[in-house]
Write a protein that holds these residues in place. Sequence first.
Motif: not given
Length: 385
Positions: A22-26, A28-32, A247-249, A253-258
Amino acid sequence: MASKYIDVQTQNTINSTSSAKQFIDQQVSQTKEELDAVDRDRLDFMQKNVGNLPSEAASLVAQLTGLREQQKAYISEVGRLQDRRSALTGQLALVKKSAEQVKDDVIETTTDPKTTLAWSQLVSRKADLESQLTRMLTELRPKHPDVLAKQAEVDSVKQAMDQMIVEWKQRIKERQEKLRDRPDLNVGNLESELQLVDGEAKRQQSMLGDIDGQISAVMARINNVPGAEVTLGALDRDYQTKKAQYDALLQQAQKIGLSADATSQQQGEGIQVVDPANLPARPVAPKRLGLMGAGLAVGLAFGLMLAGIFEVPRLLTIQTSEDAAHYTSLPVLMTVPELLTPGEAQSIPRRRKLLLAAGIAAMLLAIPTLALILKLTQVFERFSI
């Protein structure tokens, strides 16, 4: 018990992984959002600086080269027109001078009455009458009727001669006026051509001024290219940085999901300690002896360097009368003390005090500055590795 322990540990891991996701998704949204903002700024800048962008530098240089060639052509044409005008002006002056010469030749071509037979006859008659008058004046009074009659004859002859001169001048004047009123085609043609050359020269000068204005505008745009390139480069670097961070985020996020998916499937796996933690036997950092030795060596080297800079020039020069006697092997007969004004005598101690105060202030400022530099550069941490 082991199964319950593993289930609790797995659930805790899943919860922590969900929080991290959830933190990484936030993030990612902020960086986007930041990436989109930089992209919008970059697009706005490019729209506002159309014509000054680095990608248009080559076309601007080519345009400037073409304008320079046109400028050279116009300058050459203006120079040619000026030469043509100078030539026409010279021809016009020669033609006008020739016309004036023709008017002056009228005097020579018009028959001079003094060269005619009638003039010669009048001159002879005048001389004869004057001789008769002179002879009569020797015998008669000036108011004698015969003398007056003879004087009248002499005056009439003079009047006739003067009339011939007047008529000759009148004929010259009339012929000169006719020549002046008669249009000279050569002069007219030259003046018309000179007017055309002047008009063409003005037109070429106007076009040359337009070219100069265009060159100035293109030069201004070329001069703005470096500034636009710097700003656009900064925006591009900011965009690339945000893009790399985004891209790093996304990868994280993909690694955390996996990792969350893999953790949910690890229900039957156990926990085993492979290498237990242990404390070090002695501290590994910082290396105080090495740092103290390096600081002492640097301080001594810096002090020796400053001493050499200030003292070596004094060692190579004669400072006192003893130095003069020692180096020259000659006795010193007399020394002249330094002559100072009262103002100079007061300013020297004041200058020394100011230098001492400046040195103390520099030393006091150097200590926190050096500490700040060492903290920012992390020298101690590098030596402790």
